[in-house]
Every structure is written in structure tokens, then in C-alpha cells.
Design a protein around this motif. Structure first.
Motif, PDB file in Angstrom:
ATOM      1  N   ALA A  29       0.877  -1.174   0.000  1.00 35.81           N
ATOM      2  CA  ALA A  29       0.000   0.000   0.000  1.00 35.81           C
ATOM      3  C   ALA A  29       0.911   1.219   0.000  1.00 35.81           C
ATOM      4  N   SER A  30       0.845   1.988  -1.078  1.00 38.48           N
ATOM      5  CA  SER A  30       1.733   3.134  -1.284  1.00 38.48           C
ATOM      6  C   SER A  30       1.382   4.269  -0.305  1.00 38.48           C
ATOM      7  N   PRO A  31       2.345   5.124   0.038  1.00 39.44           N
ATOM      8  CA  PRO A  31       2.034   6.245   0.948  1.00 39.44           C
ATOM      9  C   PRO A  31       0.915   7.119   0.381  1.00 39.44           C
ATOM     10  N   MET A  32      -0.019   7.483   1.265  1.00 38.68           N
ATOM     11  CA  MET A  32      -1.138   8.332   0.825  1.00 38.68           C
ATOM     12  C   MET A  32      -1.463   9.370   1.898  1.00 38.68           C
ATOM     13  N   CYS A  33      -1.140  10.638   1.604  1.00 36.72           N
ATOM     14  CA  CYS A  33      -1.452  11.745   2.515  1.00 36.72           C
ATOM     15  C   CYS A  33      -2.941  11.791   2.813  1.00 36.72           C
ATOM     16  N   GLN A  34      -3.265  11.997   4.078  1.00 33.93           N
ATOM     17  CA  GLN A  34      -4.679  11.995   4.479  1.00 33.93           C
ATOM     18  C   GLN A  34      -5.185  13.374   4.922  1.00 33.93           C
ATOM     19  N   ILE A 106       6.974   3.470   7.268  1.00 32.20           N
ATOM     20  CA  ILE A 106       6.788   4.928   7.389  1.00 32.20           C
ATOM     21  C   ILE A 106       7.609   5.637   6.322  1.00 32.20           C
ATOM     22  N   GLN A 107       7.021   6.676   5.752  1.00 35.69           N
ATOM     23  CA  GLN A 107       7.740   7.491   4.759  1.00 35.69           C
ATOM     24  C   GLN A 107       8.092   8.827   5.409  1.00 35.69           C
ATOM     25  N   LEU A 108       9.385   9.100   5.544  1.00 33.79           N
ATOM     26  CA  LEU A 108       9.822  10.361   6.153  1.00 33.79           C
ATOM     27  C   LEU A 108      10.148  11.371   5.061  1.00 33.79           C
ATOM     28  N   GLY A 315       2.066   3.148  -9.905  1.00 34.94           N
ATOM     29  CA  GLY A 315       1.446   4.078 -10.851  1.00 34.94           C
ATOM     30  C   GLY A 315       0.614   3.381 -11.901  1.00 34.94           C
ATOM     31  N   GLY A 316      -0.709   3.514 -11.781  1.00 37.39           N
ATOM     32  CA  GLY A 316      -1.611   2.982 -12.804  1.00 37.39           C
ATOM     33  C   GLY A 316      -1.657   1.461 -12.862  1.00 37.39           C
ATOM     34  N   ILE A 317      -1.319   0.803 -11.768  1.00 39.34           N
ATOM     35  CA  ILE A 317      -1.418  -0.664 -11.729  1.00 39.34           C
ATOM     36  C   ILE A 317      -2.749  -1.001 -11.059  1.00 39.34           C
ATOM     37  N   MET A 337       0.565   0.175  -4.820  1.00 39.52           N
ATOM     38  CA  MET A 337      -0.696   0.706  -5.351  1.00 39.52           C
ATOM     39  C   MET A 337      -1.242   1.735  -4.377  1.00 39.52           C
ATOM     40  N   ALA A 338      -1.927   2.732  -4.922  1.00 44.58           N
ATOM     41  CA  ALA A 338      -2.556   3.736  -4.061  1.00 44.58           C
ATOM     42  C   ALA A 338      -4.054   3.801  -4.374  1.00 44.58           C
ATOM     43  N   ARG A 339      -4.422   4.440  -5.508  1.00 40.67           N
ATOM     44  CA  ARG A 339      -5.841   4.706  -5.766  1.00 40.67           C
ATOM     45  C   ARG A 339      -6.676   3.445  -5.883  1.00 40.67           C
ATOM     46  N   GLU A 340      -6.117   2.377  -6.464  1.00 33.82           N
ATOM     47  CA  GLU A 340      -6.912   1.151  -6.596  1.00 33.82           C
ATOM     48  C   GLU A 340      -7.272   0.582  -5.214  1.00 33.82           C
TER      49      GLU A 340
HETATM   50  C1  LIG Z   1      -4.643  10.192  -1.750  1.00 26.46           C
HETATM   51  C2  LIG Z   1      -3.215  10.097  -2.188  1.00 26.46           C
HETATM   52  C3  LIG Z   1      -2.198  10.592  -1.371  1.00 26.46           C
HETATM   53  C4  LIG Z   1      -0.855  10.436  -1.742  1.00 26.46           C
HETATM   54  N1  LIG Z   1       0.128  10.806  -0.860  1.00 26.46           N
HETATM   55  C5  LIG Z   1       1.407  10.451  -1.110  1.00 26.46           C
HETATM   56  C6  LIG Z   1       2.408  10.582  -0.114  1.00 26.46           C
HETATM   57  O1  LIG Z   1       2.152  10.939   1.030  1.00 26.46           O
HETATM   58  N2  LIG Z   1       3.680  10.251  -0.451  1.00 26.46           N
HETATM   59  C7  LIG Z   1       4.006   9.790  -1.702  1.00 26.46           C
HETATM   60  O2  LIG Z   1       5.168   9.504  -1.963  1.00 26.46           O
HETATM   61  N3  LIG Z   1       3.052   9.630  -2.649  1.00 26.46           N
HETATM   62  C8  LIG Z   1       1.778   9.911  -2.362  1.00 26.46           C
HETATM   63  N4  LIG Z   1       0.804   9.654  -3.295  1.00 26.46           N
HETATM   64  C9  LIG Z   1       1.180   9.000  -4.560  1.00 26.46           C
HETATM   65  C10 LIG Z   1       0.966   7.481  -4.453  1.00 26.46           C
HETATM   66  O3  LIG Z   1       1.755   6.906  -3.437  1.00 26.46           O
HETATM   67  C11 LIG Z   1       1.219   6.763  -5.796  1.00 26.46           C
HETATM   68  O4  LIG Z   1       2.580   6.865  -6.097  1.00 26.46           O
HETATM   69  C12 LIG Z   1       0.404   7.356  -6.949  1.00 26.46           C
HETATM   70  O5  LIG Z   1      -0.944   7.582  -6.548  1.00 26.46           O
HETATM   71  C13 LIG Z   1       0.404   6.438  -8.163  1.00 26.46           C
HETATM   72  O6  LIG Z   1      -0.100   5.165  -7.829  1.00 26.46           O
HETATM   73  P1  LIG Z   1      -1.620   4.707  -8.189  1.00 26.46           P
HETATM   74  O7  LIG Z   1      -1.788   4.845  -9.677  1.00 26.46           O
HETATM   75  O8  LIG Z   1      -1.688   3.264  -7.735  1.00 26.46           O
HETATM   76  O9  LIG Z   1      -2.555   5.580  -7.454  1.00 26.46           O
HETATM   77  C14 LIG Z   1      -0.532   9.834  -2.971  1.00 26.46           C
HETATM   78  C15 LIG Z   1      -1.570   9.399  -3.808  1.00 26.46           C
HETATM   79  C16 LIG Z   1      -2.882   9.494  -3.435  1.00 26.46           C
HETATM   80  C17 LIG Z   1      -3.948   8.957  -4.339  1.00 26.46           C
END
Ligand SMILES: Cc1cc2nc3c(=O)[nH]c(=O)nc-3n(C[C@H](O)[C@H](O)[C@H](O)COP(=O)(O)O)c2cc1C
Length: 404
Positions: A29-34, A106-108, A315-317, A337-340
Motif C-alpha cells: 500500500a503506497s504512501p497516501m497523505c490523508q 513509514i515514509q519520512l 502508478g496505474g497498476i 498501489m494507491a488509488r486502486e
Molecule cells: C490520496 C493520495 C495521497 C498520496 N500521498 C502520497 C504521499 O504521502 N507520499 C508519496 O510519496 N506519494 C503519495 N501519493 C502517490 C501514491 O503513493 C502513488 O505513487 C500514486 O498515486 C500512483 O499510484 P496509483 O496509480 O496506484 O494511485 C498519494 C496518492 C494518493 C492517491
């Protein structure tokens, strides 16, 4: 929740080992800012958000970019690990993630010139003095080269050598806190136009000291941060580095630069490069990376091959086949993956089913798996054999209903 290890298990579901850390599958699960933190610290929102990802079957569950000092956040509600008092709240998250069989990561990071703004929903609009009235004062941001930084209500500060040293020490301190908080993987955010990337790309760095000019000089800050983090992080656990393989539209950082950086990172014992792109813009004719399916996987493949380092494709997987094909082609060691996962947090269990893994329910919590296995058995019941019995039972209930 046990990892599959049958001989014909797809690579995506083959456990992997990074240093002494075993991960149940190759899904991250890729880092995702909340934008939900309280003065940097996590709360129940993060328990829910990361909890969904942990129970859905991911091997690695990353928290969002976590600032190493308050001014390194993007917004007032971004995550940070800049107080000792944050540790207990992060420990609650890591305990929960481990309890569900995933590895907490954790991503710093530090936002540099991309700090002091509103969140993604407001397209990172810079904070102004007007925002101070509603309790969101702007702050002075820092960057390698102030003169080429986009204009801000408070002019940015060009970092001097004391600033550089202080930020490296902040990464070191946050790394120690991450250990105390129970994390098994730390990632340095060197992508997306944030501070480390600002030093790397000549579109944001026009310094003429030891941190600017040549590629080696521009990489110096990234390498020094990485060396400090690696020095503090346990030897039996891996350190990741997220880079932008190429700059975004108008930028200047290219794939050969990333390959050189990956080699320099390997030399300071960074284990894995997480291959993203974009974030620094400028005035060159570099185009935007086209958003095709798996749009960064080929960058990951090139860096993996040419720098001889483990990589992550992101990205886009979206499909199990895509993810498995990337691993089989040798383009990555891990799929992020993030959005999926926002759309379907149980994606790993569904992918296991799609790839024919035995008992895909084993990636879900035991209680869910038990009920889903029973339902599966019901689906395959040969109702033809029991037709008389079924008709008789239905009649029993229907007659009962009509007579009341
Ligand atoms: C809601 C959201 C928050 C994100 N926050 C971060 C983040 O904190 N750090 C980071 O490196 N990338 C962040 N990204 C990018 C994702 O980690 C990922 O690289 C990008 O969305 C492409 O992957 P995906 O096509 O599976 O969404 C964020 C993406 C989304 C959708």
C-alpha cells in the motif's frame, strides 16, 4: 493469514525477504497523505484508513509522508514525527498493522518549497495571511534556491549549511523515533518535487556550493540524508528511497540521473528504490509522463537492471495480471498501489483469487475467511441432487407465511 508457498504460487504472492524481514506477498500500500493529523500526530482516522489496508491482505502498509520537522509539512493537517510525544500514537498504528499480518512502513519527508499550503482537494493553494484568521497561518518555507522558487506570500528562505545540517539531523531523529514507534521499514521521500527532489533537480537547484551544480553535488543532500537514516536504522531491516525517475512537465531530471542516484544510494546501503515520477516543474520542453496503465513500471525496470538494486513499480497498476506480469518481466521486486486500494482495499485477496492462489480468503482476517469459505461451499452445492428437499423446505416456509 498465512503466506502461500506452493511451487506454482504467482510471484505476487510469493513471500519476499528484505534483509531479515519477511513480507507475506509483494503487494505494498503506497504512501497516501490523508490531511487528518492533529499537530502531526495520527488518530482514529489513520487507524481506519490503514486498518482497511492491513486487513485487505497487503504485504506492506505504508503510512503517508511524515514530516521530520513542523515546517516540513505541506499543510497544518499533514503527518509529522517531530515530537517524542508522537511516538505512542504511531505505536498504536504499527501494533494494529502487525496484528493483521502486514509490515508497517513509514515514509519520512520534508516539503521544502512545497510547504505552507492547503491540501490536495484545494490543489495545494498556498496559505496567505487571510488564512491566519482561521487558525492556519502561513510559514516561511525553505528551498535550495530561493530565486527560482515559485512566489509565495512570505518569500522562501534559501537554505544555508546550518539549515542543511539541521534537516539531516531531523531525519536522523525521526528515524530513531520510527524505530521506537515499531516500524519495520523506513522510506526517505526523495520524489514529487519535495525538498530532497528540489536539491536533485537543476530546475529547483541553482546553487553554486557543494550542494549544487554537478550531478554529484546535487545528489549530495539525498545521499547524506540516506546515510544518516541508514546509520540509525537497524541493520536487519530495510531502508527504501522514493525517487522521481524523471521530472514532470518542464523539468530537467532524467532517467540516467536516477540510475546514477540509485547507484549512489546502493553505496550507502539503501535496499530498495521506489520508482515514481514528476513533481518538479520548470521551463524546459520535457513532457509530462503519459498516464498509461503501469506508467512508471518501465522506469523501475531500467533502474533495477542498470543500478542492480531492488525496485518498486507504482502508478496505474490495477489488475492482478498487470502486477504479476511486471514481476515476471523483472521490472520490479514489489508492486505498490494507491488509488486502486482506495477503491478496493481487499484488492490483494481478489488478486489472489484472480491468479488462482489456493484459498484466497486466507489473506483476510480469520473471521471473514471462515464465513466466506462457508459461502463458497454453498455456491458450489449441487442443488439438482437435492431438488425435492429444497422444494419441500421452501414449501414449508411459504405455506407457513400464507397461513398467518
Ligand atoms: C490520496 C493520495 C495521497 C498520496 N500521498 C502520497 C504521499 O504521502 N507520499 C508519496 O510519496 N506519494 C503519495 N501519493 C502517490 C501514491 O503513493 C502513488 O505513487 C500514486 O498515486 C500512483 O499510484 P496509483 O496509480 O496506484 O494511485 C498519494 C496518492 C494518493 C492517491
Amino acid at each position: 493469514m498465512t503466506a502461500q508457498s506452493l511451487p506454482n504460487t504467482p510471484l505476487l504472492f510469493t513471500p519476499t525477504k528484505l534483509r531479515e524481514l519477511t513480507i507475506r506477498n509483494r503487494i505494498m500500500a503506497s504512501p497516501m497523505c490523508q490531511y487528518h493529523s492533529d499537530d502531526g500526530g495520527p488518530n482514529d482516522w489513520h487507524m481506519m484508513h490503514l486498518g482497511r489496508l492491513a486487513i485487505g491482505g497487503c504485504g506492506i502498509v505504508f503510512g503517508e509522508e511524515t514530516a521530520v520537522e513542523p515546517d516540513g509539512r505541506k499543510t497544518h493537517s499533514c503527518a509529522g514525527l517531530y515530537h517524542q510525544s508522537h511516538i505512542a500514537a504511531y505505536r498504536r498504528l504499527t501494533d494494529m498493522i502487525k496484528q493483521h499480518g502486514a509490515v508497517p512502513a513509514i515514509q519520512l519527508g520534508h516539503s521544502g518549497r512545497k510547504g505552507s499550503c492547503h491540501g490536495a482537494i484545494e490543489d495545494w493553494r498556498p496559505l496567505t495571511v487571510e488564512d491566519a484568521k482561521s487558525g492556519l497561518p502561513p510559514w516561511q518555507i525553505m528551498t535550495p534556491s530561493a530565486a527560482i522558487s515559485p512566489p509565495r506570500p512570505i518569500p522562501p528562505k534559501e537554505m544555508d549549511h546550518d539549515d542543511i545540517k539541521r534537516v539531516i539531523e531531523a531525519f536522523r531523529t525521526a528515524t530513531k523515533r520510527s524505530i521506537d514507534a515499531g516500524y519495520d521499514i523506513v522510506e526517505i521521500h526523495g520524489a514529487h518535487g519535495y525538498l530532497i527532489h528540489q536539491f536533485l533537480s537543476s530546475s529547483a537547484n541553482q546553487r553554486d556550493d557543494a550542494y549544487g551544480g554537478s550531478l554529484e553535488n546535487r545528489m549530495r543532500f539525498a545521499v547524506e540524508v540516506s546515510a544518516a537514516v541508514r546509520e540509525e536504522w537497524p541493520q536487519d531491516k530495510p531502508v527504501f528511497f522514493r525517487l522521481s525517475a524523471v521530472d514532470g512537465k518542464g523539468g530537467s531530471w532524467r532517467l540516467p540521473d536516477s540510475i546514477a542516484l540509485a547507484k549512489a544510494l546502493r553505496a550507502v546501503d539503501i535496499d530498495v528504490v521506489d520508482v515514481s515520477s514528476g513533481g518538479v516543474t520548470g521551463s524546459s520542453d520535457m513532457p509530462m509522463v503519459p498516464r498509461i496503465p503501469a506508467y512508471q513500471a518501465s522506469f523501475s525496470g531500467r533502474i533495477r537492471q542498470e543500478a542492480s538494486i531492488k525496485t518498486i513499480a507504482v502508478g496505474g497498476i490495477t489488475t492482478a495480471k498487470q502486477a504479476e506480469d511486471i514481476l515476471q518481466a523483472g521490472d520490479a521486486d514489489i508492486i505498490a498501489m494507491a488509488r486502486e486500494l482506495l477503491w478496493n482495499a481487499d484488492w490483494p485477496a481478489h488478486a489472489a483469487e484472480a491468479l488462482g492462489v489456493d484459498d484466497p480468503f486466507s489473506y483476510l482476517p480469520t473471521g471473514y475467511a471462515h464465513r466466506l469459505r462457508l459461502r463458497e461451499a454453498q455456491k458450489t452445492m449441487d442443488i439438482n441432487q437435492d431438488q425435492n428437499l429444497i422444494a419441500k423446505s421452501l414449501r414449508y416456509f411459504l405455506d407457513d407465511n400464507t397461513s398467518s
